[in-house]
Design a protein around this motif. Structure first.
Motif, mmCIF file in Angstrom:
data_model
loop_
_atom_site.group_PDB
_atom_site.id
_atom_site.type_symbol
_atom_site.label_atom_id
_atom_site.label_comp_id
_atom_site.label_asym_id
_atom_site.label_seq_id
_atom_site.Cartn_x
_atom_site.Cartn_y
_atom_site.Cartn_z
ATOM 1 N N GLY A 213 0.829 -0.721 0.139
ATOM 2 C CA GLY A 213 -0.317 0.280 0.200
ATOM 3 C C GLY A 213 0.819 1.420 0.002
ATOM 4 N N LYS A 214 0.328 2.653 0.169
ATOM 5 C CA LYS A 214 1.012 3.195 0.160
ATOM 6 C C LYS A 214 1.703 4.172 1.531
ATOM 7 N N LEU A 215 2.574 4.139 1.677
ATOM 8 C CA LEU A 215 3.312 4.419 2.764
ATOM 9 C C LEU A 215 2.599 6.242 3.511
ATOM 10 N N ALA A 216 2.766 6.853 4.833
ATOM 11 C CA ALA A 216 2.863 8.110 4.927
ATOM 12 C C ALA A 216 3.643 9.259 4.172
ATOM 13 N N SER A 217 4.862 8.541 3.195
ATOM 14 C CA SER A 217 6.021 9.653 2.853
ATOM 15 C C SER A 217 5.371 10.005 1.041
ATOM 16 N N GLY A 218 3.881 9.666 1.002
ATOM 17 C CA GLY A 218 4.036 8.659 -0.364
ATOM 18 C C GLY A 218 3.985 7.462 -1.013
ATOM 19 N N LYS A 219 4.986 7.372 -0.383
ATOM 20 C CA LYS A 219 5.928 5.744 -0.693
ATOM 21 C C LYS A 219 4.711 4.858 -1.404
ATOM 22 N N CYS A 220 5.124 3.987 -2.215
ATOM 23 C CA CYS A 220 4.621 2.784 -2.326
ATOM 24 C C CYS A 220 5.108 1.125 -1.441
ATOM 25 N N ILE A 221 4.263 0.605 -1.198
ATOM 26 C CA ILE A 221 5.391 -0.889 -0.675
ATOM 27 C C ILE A 221 4.628 -1.841 -0.818
ATOM 28 N N THR A 222 5.545 -3.009 -1.080
ATOM 29 C CA THR A 222 5.136 -4.306 -0.635
ATOM 30 C C THR A 222 6.730 -5.650 0.002
ATOM 31 N N ALA A 223 5.923 -5.652 1.166
ATOM 32 C CA ALA A 223 7.232 -6.322 1.728
ATOM 33 C C ALA A 223 6.099 -6.838 3.043
ATOM 34 N N VAL A 224 7.317 -8.594 3.361
ATOM 35 C CA VAL A 224 6.558 -9.487 4.154
ATOM 36 C C VAL A 224 7.357 -9.304 5.478
ATOM 37 N N TYR A 225 6.790 -9.720 6.336
ATOM 38 C CA TYR A 225 7.615 -9.610 7.321
ATOM 39 C C TYR A 225 6.978 -11.162 8.355
ATOM 40 N N ARG A 226 7.996 -11.180 8.799
ATOM 41 C CA ARG A 226 7.997 -12.999 9.728
ATOM 42 C C ARG A 226 7.487 -12.741 11.408
ATOM 43 N N ASN A 227 7.052 -13.838 11.261
ATOM 44 C CA ASN A 227 6.259 -14.148 12.093
ATOM 45 C C ASN A 227 7.300 -14.953 13.232
ATOM 46 N N ILE A 228 8.106 -14.462 14.409
ATOM 47 C CA ILE A 228 9.343 -15.103 15.765
ATOM 48 C C ILE A 228 8.763 -14.513 16.425
ATOM 49 N N ASP A 229 8.694 -15.676 17.053
ATOM 50 C CA ASP A 229 7.945 -15.225 18.792
ATOM 51 C C ASP A 229 6.843 -14.425 19.281
ATOM 52 N N ASN A 230 6.113 -14.062 18.163
ATOM 53 C CA ASN A 230 4.963 -13.539 18.173
ATOM 54 C C ASN A 230 5.777 -11.363 17.772
ATOM 55 N N LYS A 231 6.799 -11.366 17.856
ATOM 56 C CA LYS A 231 7.222 -9.945 16.669
ATOM 57 C C LYS A 231 7.544 -10.466 15.666
ATOM 58 N N PHE A 232 7.574 -9.437 15.156
ATOM 59 C CA PHE A 232 6.976 -9.275 13.271
ATOM 60 C C PHE A 232 8.593 -8.684 12.771
ATOM 61 N N VAL A 233 9.806 -9.049 12.054
ATOM 62 C CA VAL A 233 10.442 -8.750 11.043
ATOM 63 C C VAL A 233 10.551 -8.506 9.479
ATOM 64 N N LYS A 234 11.248 -8.076 9.282
ATOM 65 C CA LYS A 234 10.797 -7.876 7.757
ATOM 66 C C LYS A 234 11.637 -8.522 7.153
ATOM 67 N N VAL A 235 11.345 -9.502 5.985
ATOM 68 C CA VAL A 235 12.221 -10.376 5.588
ATOM 69 C C VAL A 235 12.652 -9.448 4.194
ATOM 70 N N PRO A 236 14.518 -9.248 3.784
ATOM 71 C CA PRO A 236 14.760 -8.842 2.722
ATOM 72 C C PRO A 236 14.720 -8.999 1.699
ATOM 73 N N VAL A 237 13.510 -9.786 1.358
ATOM 74 C CA VAL A 237 13.458 -9.619 -0.114
ATOM 75 C C VAL A 237 13.116 -8.282 -0.859
ATOM 76 N N ASP A 238 13.486 -7.801 -2.012
ATOM 77 C CA ASP A 238 12.733 -6.374 -2.325
ATOM 78 C C ASP A 238 11.768 -6.994 -3.888
ATOM 79 N N PHE A 239 10.537 -6.373 -3.195
ATOM 80 C CA PHE A 239 9.375 -6.441 -3.915
ATOM 81 C C PHE A 239 9.120 -5.945 -4.470
ATOM 82 N N SER A 240 7.926 -5.657 -5.507
ATOM 83 C CA SER A 240 8.029 -4.419 -7.112
ATOM 84 C C SER A 240 6.618 -3.624 -5.925
ATOM 85 N N ASN A 241 6.538 -2.718 -5.310
ATOM 86 C CA ASN A 241 6.432 -1.621 -4.444
ATOM 87 C C ASN A 241 4.937 -1.296 -5.435
ATOM 88 N N LEU A 242 3.553 -1.430 -4.519
ATOM 89 C CA LEU A 242 1.919 -1.456 -5.380
ATOM 90 C C LEU A 242 1.816 -0.751 -4.316
#
Length: 517
Positions: A213-242
């Motif tokens: 989706g669209k961030l507060a900055s106006g930039k777009c994002i597509t990202a995956v956040y992994r659930n590690i012990d109920n904490k969410f950590v961004k996965v270092p993969v470059d997706f097409s930001n939409l």
């Protein structure tokens, strides 16, 4: 996520037919744009009903609509009055949040007074008289709603995105039961004009988050956040930001790992629909399959042709105008547009579902055409023998729109559809990932009934539900009773379908239980 994986296995149950068409059943539903629509059996009578929200114009007046339609059978849907708020620029999700065995509703959007809402409605004894439950969750619009048990405590939690009074947010609210929800301050970047979805992408038994989706900055994002012990950590993969985006999860190549598709608009104005293959090592590969790029629309998976592989429904604004298309999954990373003849829509939503319980996935879509007309339509999936096809040539856009106003309900094909034989033999099943025995250890389980004649509607469901709760006391705590029913004309077809389903679950690592009576 196990629920999403099971949606694929659900349709490995009947014989494949050579060709299929889709017929507009003219369900007389309120047409809306800025829409969200979906199937839900709110009264648990075994027939999926329709829920749809959005806006429309009539006689130059603006209207906002939230409608629930009861499935009366035989292709008829009746609007029922509810206390649910009218919204547009909205989204919703259904789940049994209080574990009473009935589906409840969470809905966001903008109401008629311009206020953003985030409302929870409890299912009141399977009637349309839903009860508004105060939660204190701030209102949102231009976002998404998804339910999922991220912390594994047996109740569904809320994943929300959208525009709040303080800008775009992405929030996880933990279900603490007794109508209490707690913001866990997950630290996810806030988005609007997009979506967040739960999915167990790494096969750990814990739900991860896909965000676009669209961030507060106006930039777009597509990202995956992994659930590690109920904490969410961004996965270092470059997706097409939409942004102006949607996401849908399925194991498209049936390798046992969930993949996902994302559609939307890039920051430089390109419309994309991208398929990301799960590489099983924490990374994802973009697979070039020639899907129509869209924004302000939807993506949804379903095996419409019973070949065991999920196909893709796409709606939205393409570079050539609004589209609603079905892409057949031909395996090995190949998808084919079947030119299903669905009316092209944007500001739209679309989903597969079997409204007439014939074992074939039908289509529900809502949205707006390029000439600003509003539609909500149901298309029936018609399996057709090859020798009944008289034309494979697609009609022009004008011919399609003429068909909209004619008595002919089948698009792109001329067919003869024989009367459907009556189903007599049935079996039911239900599946879950849970601590079935209350020992603190979770596992994958599926329960099957015998094949039997059903003399009274839902007879097998009721007996199945009674026995599973009697023999497994933990069941009511971990599963709301999502029982799948399959009907067949002959006993041998029913047994064959059941064997196929059992093998599919066994191959996916489920422990199969037979409930014999």
């Amino acid at each position: 996520m196990i629920k999403q994986f099971l949606l694929i296995l659900l349709f490995l149950i009947t014989t494949s037919l050579p060709a299929q068409t889709f017929t507009d059943i003219r369900a007389k539903l309120t047409g809306v744009g800025g829409s969200a629509c979906g199937w839900i059996d709110y009264d648990q009578d075994g027939k999926p009903d329709i829920f749809v929200t959005g806006e429309f114009y009539k006689n130059n007046k603006h209207f906002i609509s939230t409608e629930l339609y009861h499935n009366d059978g035989d292709g008829h849907f009746t609007k029922v009055e509810t206390p649910i708020v009218n919204v547009f620029r909205g989204a919703f999700g259904w789940a049994d949040y209080n574990l009473d065995g009935k589906p409840d509703l969470f809905i966001i959007g903008e109401n008629a007074s311009g206020k953003s809402v985030a409302d929870l409605y409890m299912n009141n004894n399977r009637t349309p008289n839903f009860v508004l439950i105060p939660t204190g969750i701030p209102g949102l619009k231009d976002g998404s709603v998804d339910w999922g048990d991220y912390d594994g405590d047996g109740d569904p939690d809320l994943l929300l995105t959208g525009e709040s009074n303080h800008g775009p947010v992405t929030k996880i609210y933990r279900n603490d039961r007794h109508n209490h929800f707690t913001d866990i301050h997950a630290g996810l970047p806030g988005v609007h004009y997009g979506v967040a979805k739960w999915a167990d992408l790494f096969q750990t038994g814990h739900l991860d988050v896909i965000l676009s989706g669209k961030l507060a900055s106006g930039k777009c994002i597509t990202a995956v956040y992994r659930n590690i012990d109920n904490k969410f950590v961004k996965v270092p993969v470059d997706f097409s930001n939409l942004c102006l985006s949607d996401v849908a999860v399925a194991d498209y190549n049936m390798d046992g790992w969930p993949d996902f598709v994302a559609c939307g608009e890039t920051e430089d104005g390109r419309y994309e629909t991208r398929l990301y293959q799960n590489d099983k090592n924490g990374f994802f590969s973009s697979v070039v399959v020639g899907l129509t790029g869209v924004r302000t629309g939807s993506v949804a998976w379903g095996d419409y042709n019973h070949d065991g592989y999920p196909d893709l429904l796409i709606t939205g604004q393409s570079a050539h105008g609004p589209v609603s298309e079905i892409f057949r999954n031909d395996r090995n990373g190949k998808f084919t547009n079947i030119h299903a003849g669905l009316i092209g829509l944007y500001m739209s939503d679309g989903h597969f579902g079997d409204y007439n319980q014939d074992g074939n996935l039908d289509v529900l879509i809502s949205g707006m055409t390029s000439d600003y007309k509003f539609y909500t339509k149901v298309y029936r999936n018609n399996p057709v023998p090859m020798d009944t096809l008289t034309s494979r040539e697609p009609k022009s856009e004008n011919q399609i729109l003429e068909s909209e106003n004619s008595d002919q309900g089948i698009f792109f094909y001329s067919v003869k559809v024989p009367p459907k034989p009556q189903k007599i033999y049935y079996y039911v099943y239900a599946s879950t990932y849970c601590d079935l025995y209350g020992t603190g250890k979770k596992g994958y389980y599926v329960f099957f009934s015998p094949v039997k004649k059903q003399h009274v509607q839902y007879q097998l469901q009721h007996e199945f539900n009674r026995l599973i709760r009697e023999r497994y006391p933990e069941w009511p705590k971990i599963d709301p009773g999502e029982i799948i029913t399959n009907g067949f004309v002959t006993y041998s077809n029913a047994e064959s379908s059941k064997r196929t389903a059992v093998k599919a679950y066994e191959s996916a690592g489920f422990k199969v239980h037979e409930l014999v009576w």
